[in-house]
Write a protein that holds these residues in place. Sequence first.
Motif, short mmCIF file in Angstrom:
data_model
loop_
_atom_site.label_atom_id
_atom_site.label_comp_id
_atom_site.label_asym_id
_atom_site.label_seq_id
_atom_site.Cartn_x
_atom_site.Cartn_y
_atom_site.Cartn_z
N ALA A 134 0.81 -1.25 0.00
CA ALA A 134 -0.03 0.08 0.00
C ALA A 134 0.81 1.38 -0.01
CB ALA A 134 -0.82 0.07 1.26
N ARG A 135 2.02 1.27 0.57
CA ARG A 135 2.76 2.42 0.72
C ARG A 135 3.15 2.96 -0.74
NH1 ARG A 135 9.01 2.32 2.98
NH2 ARG A 135 9.59 4.46 2.40
N ASN A 136 3.33 2.42 -1.75
CA ASN A 136 3.38 2.85 -3.14
C ASN A 136 2.41 2.95 -3.93
OD1 ASN A 136 5.84 0.62 -2.38
ND2 ASN A 136 6.73 2.09 -3.81
N CYS A 137 1.11 2.99 -3.39
CA CYS A 137 0.02 3.37 -4.08
C CYS A 137 -0.43 4.72 -3.83
CB CYS A 137 -1.40 2.45 -3.44
SG CYS A 137 -2.72 2.90 -4.43
N ALA A 138 -0.62 5.56 -5.02
CA ALA A 138 -0.58 7.02 -4.91
C ALA A 138 -2.35 7.21 -4.63
CB ALA A 138 -0.29 7.47 -6.36
N ALA A 139 -2.93 6.16 -5.37
CA ALA A 139 -4.55 6.61 -5.52
C ALA A 139 -5.34 5.50 -5.86
CB ALA A 139 -4.83 7.83 -6.20
N VAL A 140 -6.51 5.04 -5.30
CA VAL A 140 -7.31 4.11 -5.91
C VAL A 140 -8.45 4.84 -6.46
CG1 VAL A 140 -8.90 2.16 -5.42
CG2 VAL A 140 -6.60 2.39 -4.22
N ILE A 141 -8.88 4.95 -8.07
CA ILE A 141 -9.68 5.77 -8.35
C ILE A 141 -11.05 5.01 -9.00
CG2 ILE A 141 -10.10 7.61 -10.20
CD1 ILE A 141 -8.43 8.48 -7.90
N GLY A 142 -12.22 5.18 -8.63
CA GLY A 142 -13.17 4.42 -9.53
C GLY A 142 -13.56 5.01 -10.63
N THR A 143 -14.09 4.37 -11.63
CA THR A 143 -14.66 4.87 -12.85
C THR A 143 -16.15 5.05 -12.81
OG1 THR A 143 -15.11 2.49 -13.60
CG2 THR A 143 -12.86 3.54 -14.18
N GLY A 144 -16.84 4.58 -11.68
CA GLY A 144 -18.34 4.70 -11.92
C GLY A 144 -19.02 3.56 -12.55
N GLY A 146 -20.18 -0.46 -12.92
CA GLY A 146 -20.20 -1.51 -12.24
C GLY A 146 -19.59 -2.64 -12.99
N VAL A 147 -19.18 -3.85 -12.21
CA VAL A 147 -18.37 -4.90 -12.92
C VAL A 147 -19.19 -5.44 -14.15
CG1 VAL A 147 -17.78 -7.25 -12.56
CG2 VAL A 147 -17.59 -5.49 -10.60
N LEU A 148 -20.41 -5.54 -14.01
CA LEU A 148 -21.23 -6.20 -15.42
C LEU A 148 -21.29 -5.30 -16.29
CD1 LEU A 148 -23.71 -8.76 -13.45
CD2 LEU A 148 -21.26 -8.88 -14.20
N ASP A 149 -21.04 -3.92 -15.95
CA ASP A 149 -21.24 -2.79 -17.17
C ASP A 149 -20.02 -2.54 -18.11
OD1 ASP A 149 -23.54 -2.02 -16.01
OD2 ASP A 149 -22.56 -0.53 -14.54
N LEU A 150 -18.90 -3.38 -17.55
CA LEU A 150 -17.49 -3.04 -18.39
C LEU A 150 -17.62 -3.78 -19.62
CD1 LEU A 150 -15.12 -4.16 -15.52
CD2 LEU A 150 -15.59 -1.99 -16.35
N ALA A 151 -18.37 -4.71 -19.95
CA ALA A 151 -18.25 -5.26 -21.28
C ALA A 151 -19.58 -4.92 -22.31
CB ALA A 151 -18.44 -6.84 -21.24
N ASP A 152 -20.45 -4.00 -21.73
CA ASP A 152 -21.53 -3.59 -22.45
C ASP A 152 -21.15 -2.64 -23.67
OD1 ASP A 152 -23.14 -5.24 -20.95
OD2 ASP A 152 -23.81 -3.70 -19.59
N ASP A 153 -20.42 -1.74 -23.14
CA ASP A 153 -19.94 -0.66 -23.97
C ASP A 153 -18.52 -0.20 -23.87
OD1 ASP A 153 -19.55 1.85 -25.27
OD2 ASP A 153 -21.38 2.67 -24.78
N PRO A 154 -17.43 -0.99 -24.83
CA PRO A 154 -16.22 -0.77 -24.80
C PRO A 154 -15.85 0.58 -24.68
CG PRO A 154 -16.69 -2.86 -26.14
CD PRO A 154 -18.02 -2.29 -25.80
N ALA A 155 -16.48 1.45 -25.55
CA ALA A 155 -15.97 2.81 -25.79
C ALA A 155 -16.08 3.30 -24.56
CB ALA A 155 -16.86 3.26 -27.06
N ARG A 156 -17.29 3.26 -23.83
CA ARG A 156 -17.62 4.01 -22.70
C ARG A 156 -16.43 3.69 -21.56
NH1 ARG A 156 -22.86 2.72 -19.13
NH2 ARG A 156 -22.01 0.74 -19.11
N THR A 157 -16.40 2.38 -21.34
CA THR A 157 -15.25 1.72 -20.52
C THR A 157 -13.97 2.46 -20.90
OG1 THR A 157 -16.56 -0.24 -20.34
CG2 THR A 157 -14.25 -0.22 -19.58
N GLU A 158 -13.57 2.37 -21.92
CA GLU A 158 -12.26 2.78 -22.02
C GLU A 158 -12.14 4.58 -21.74
OE1 GLU A 158 -9.34 4.10 -26.07
OE2 GLU A 158 -10.72 2.15 -25.96
N ALA A 159 -13.35 5.25 -22.19
CA ALA A 159 -13.27 6.53 -21.84
C ALA A 159 -13.13 6.76 -20.32
CB ALA A 159 -14.45 7.22 -22.37
N ALA A 160 -14.08 6.05 -19.57
CA ALA A 160 -14.14 6.23 -18.10
C ALA A 160 -12.66 5.92 -17.49
CB ALA A 160 -15.39 5.38 -17.49
#
Length: 240
Positions: A134-144, A146-160
């Motif tokens: 954890a010491r070397n972790c600068a940040a944990v950032i969420g994309t907003g 959900g797990v099952l949303d990732l494959a639905d719209d690849p372009a949206r996932t990449e942009a997020a």
Amino acid sequence: MRIVVTNCNTTQEMTEEIVRGARAAAGPGTTVTGLTPAWGPESAEGWLDSYLSAAAVLDALRTYDGPSYDAVVLAGFGEHGREGVRELVDVPVVDITEAAAHLACLLGRRYGVVTTLDRSRGQIEDSLETAGVARNCAAVIGTGLGVLDLADDPARTEAAFLAAGERAREAGAEVLVLGCAGMTGLQRAVEEKLGLPVVDGVGAAVKLAESLVSLGLTTSRAGTYAKPLPKVRAWGRPRG
């Protein structure tokens, strides 16, 4: 060499996607088998899901009756159960969270994790702390997303991911980590655009598992992961 890759949820399509990523990273002579829990959350996206997932994955491995395997890869980013699986099985166990962080530390002084929902950040931070990275972790950032949303719209996932990756870089990250097994393969699309190395935990875990097996190394039984007494390992089901 045979590696079993466990999904942390019951979505078979995600298991298949994870296995594809694992096989792409595996070396010649390595066979990758996917394991989907028979019960548990459809997607693990919070503390309750994570604890249920850990029990389901442990149960799946405890009752596994397929071909023998040489290592286990746990493909749940930040999910619980890592320590329990190391106590349960007699082969190396590599968690994608820990594997990705270790490799990221070899590529830059500080790394950032880009994950799904913000609610997952706490358990990821705790997992990194337990693993000692954890010491070397600068940040944990969420994309907003959900797990099952990732494959639905690849372009949206990449942009997020790109937007979250920029925030992680601004926080001091020199390397990025894919903070969900469902993001496997995304690194190829975002590395050049962000100008940072991007580590996929599934691929990292597979390569580390191969290395441990090739070196003849496995989990220490001195102390922390000593085998429990037989009566402790006797699992039962509630009546009624």
